[in-house]
Design an enzyme around this catalytic site. Structure first.
Site, short mmCIF file in Angstrom:
data_model
loop_
_atom_site.label_atom_id
_atom_site.label_comp_id
_atom_site.label_asym_id
_atom_site.label_seq_id
_atom_site.Cartn_x
_atom_site.Cartn_y
_atom_site.Cartn_z
N MET A 77 -4.81 34.44 33.15
CA MET A 77 -6.13 34.98 32.82
C MET A 77 -7.10 34.85 34.01
O MET A 77 -6.79 34.18 35.00
CB MET A 77 -6.70 34.26 31.60
CG MET A 77 -5.85 34.42 30.35
SD MET A 77 -6.46 33.47 28.94
CE MET A 77 -7.98 34.35 28.56
N HIS A 78 -8.23 35.52 33.88
CA HIS A 78 -9.43 35.33 34.72
C HIS A 78 -9.34 35.93 36.12
O HIS A 78 -10.36 36.02 36.80
CB HIS A 78 -9.79 33.84 34.88
CG HIS A 78 -9.74 33.03 33.65
ND1 HIS A 78 -10.32 33.42 32.46
CD2 HIS A 78 -9.15 31.83 33.39
CE1 HIS A 78 -10.11 32.50 31.54
NE2 HIS A 78 -9.40 31.54 32.07
N ASP A 233 -2.40 34.82 28.50
CA ASP A 233 -1.17 34.04 28.34
C ASP A 233 -1.24 33.05 27.18
O ASP A 233 -0.25 32.84 26.47
CB ASP A 233 -0.78 33.33 29.64
CG ASP A 233 -1.89 32.51 30.26
OD1 ASP A 233 -2.99 32.42 29.66
OD2 ASP A 233 -1.68 31.97 31.35
#
EC number: 2.7.1.17
Length: 481
Positions: A77-78, A233
């Site tokens: 992520m991110h 995830d």
């Protein structure tokens, strides 16, 4: 059959699932990571695609993929993947464990004083928004060309389908999403000089976002199937092991360490750096505490002590009779929950002549476990509590570590067969759910087979509680040095 593709930090994993949710085959490819400066962590999105294509080609060699009905995506992520108006990559993606944008976090919280109420989260350098602010400040020529910002797995989607799309769970980690309303927030976007046109279209995790390009379908020897939104995830990992109801919980021992609890409403504790995100299914949210170095800290100590592999490391820890007062602070990449401290450092404290490679390794495993317990405790401060916790991730393969976590946390741990596959399995299940929109979710989110249950040894829980107090004191006394 259904395919789940997981774009992890250290590698890509692909899972092939049949209609009864049995895993038929898996393939994987490793990924390089670049740390060109202190606090920096980057990857080239072209490396992601190269690894995914290799993994899919390997799967096509092993199995007949003509019966595949849909593909689901998940991943780290991110990460800020910056594209120009032609869809070309402008710079290496800045990853979730990059800590360069601390100052920009403070700027954004000043610009949008109610950002914590909107997102349910503290502004942290790991999130996507401050990375854009940093790029505008230090790489203005690149920032001027930004046409779209995608999360890592959604770059794969673009290459696979030509569509700019994302899902609610992954988008929650950008700090541009109103997590309660499940929509992009204009005030947060404007603070980064962006508007909604720079964002992908939002979908729930079990919705179809596009279709596989014909040329890829031909190369992978499959049909032009739907590509489903999927999830970040952790959200996908939770779906993989059957977590979709309020109070269900998991502890994930991957590169990072995550404690994840499902809720049926938007709840938050941003002051203690607990994350509040949308789940990968509609009308569902989750709380999450995150430490940045979990299994990656174990890999680190394996390398510095020269042990052959992680299995050997755990075997030697179990067999060692040497007691040690050594304590490890696992802040090798800074820390999120509960400290939100990008400058926190890894520390080995309390060493004596009696310490050796094995006692150091044991201290590292204990230190990661203390950090995970900190995260569990501050998440439970929201009033959302789980007593039975499912273990997933590569680190959960160790029976020793599973029992240690039960002892340190004082909570029951469950290990389920297939839990180490995690997010890729969840992505495949979300693909299956997308093609059965009118069926009960319970049919697709059954828990994995229970392999073992670990009850805390109360004497050891008491022993580790004392050691954990010292662990917490060390961080507080060293903070700021």
């Amino acid at each position: 059959m259904y395919i789940g593709i997981d774009l992890g930090t250290s590698g890509v994993k692909v899972v092939l699932l049949d209609e009864s949710q049995q895993i038929i085959a898996t393939t994987q490819q490793t990924l390089p990571i670049s740390r060109p400066q202190p606090l920096w962590s980057e990857q080239n999105p072209e490396d992601w695609w190269y690894a995914v294509n290799l993994a899919m080609l390997a799967l096509a060699q092993q199995q007949n993929l003509s019966a595949v009905k849909a593909i689901g995506l998940t991943g780290q992520m991110h990460g800020a993947t910056l594209l120009d108006k032609n869809g070309h990559i402008l710079r290496p993606a800045i990853l979730w464990n990059d800590g360069r944008s601390v100052a920009e976090c403070a700027e954004l919280e000043t610009l949008v004083p109610n950002s914590r109420e909107i997102t349910g989260n503290l502004m942290m350098p790991g999130f996507t928004a401050p990375k854009l602010k940093w790029t505008q400040k230090y790489e203005p020529a690149i920032a001027e060309k930004v046409h779209k910002v995608l999360l890592p797995k959604d770059y794969l989607r673009l290459v696979m389908t030509g569509e700019y799309a994302s899902d609610m769970s992954d988008a929650s980690g950008t700090m541009w999403l109103d997590v309660g309303k499940r929509a992009w927030d204009s005030s947060l976007l404007n603070a980064c000089g962006l508007d909604e046109s720079a964002m992908p279209k939002l979908f729930e995790g079990n919705q179809i976002t596009g279709y596989l390009r014909p040329e890829l379908a031909k190369n992978w020897k499959m049909n032009t199937v739907p590509v489903v939104a999927g999830g970040g995830d952790n959200g996908a990992g939770a779906i993989g092991i059957g977590l979709y109801q309020t109070g269900q919980a998991m502890l994930s021992l991957g590169t990072s360490g995550v404690y994840f609890v499902v809720t049926d409403k938007f709840t938050a504790n941003p002051q203690k750096a607990v994350h509040s995100f949308c789940h990968a299914l509609p009308n569902c949210w989750h709380l999450m505490s995150v430490i940045l170095s979990a299994a990656s800290a174990v890999d680190w100590v394996k390398k510095v002590t020269g042990m052959a592999d992680v299995q050997t490391l755990f075997k030697q820890i179990e067999q060692s009779a040497v007691n040690s007062d050594a304590i490890f602070l696992p802040y090798l990449s800074g820390e999120r929950t509960p400290h939100n401290d990008a400058y926190a450092k890894g520390v080995l404290w309390g060493l004596t002549h009696n310490d050796n490679a094995v006692t150091l390794a044991k201290a590292v495993v204990e230190g990661v476990s203390f950090a995970m317990t900190d995260g569990i405790d501050v998440l439970h401060e929201t009033g959302v509590v789980a007593d039975n916790i499912a273990l997933i991730g590569g680190g959960a393969k160790s029976a020793y570590w599973r029992q240690l976590l039960a002892d340190i946390t004082g909570r029951t741990m469950e290990y389920r067969t297939g839990g180490d596959v995690g997010p890729a399995l969840g992505a495949a299940k979300l693909a299956q759910i997308a093609l059965h929109p009118n069926e009960d979710l319970a049919n697709f989110c059954q828990p994995l087979p229970l392999e073992a249950v670990y009850q805390p040894n109360l004497a050891k829980t008491e022993f580790y509680a004392e050691k954990r107090v010292k662990y917490g004191n060390i961080y507080q006394r060293l903070k700021g040095i």
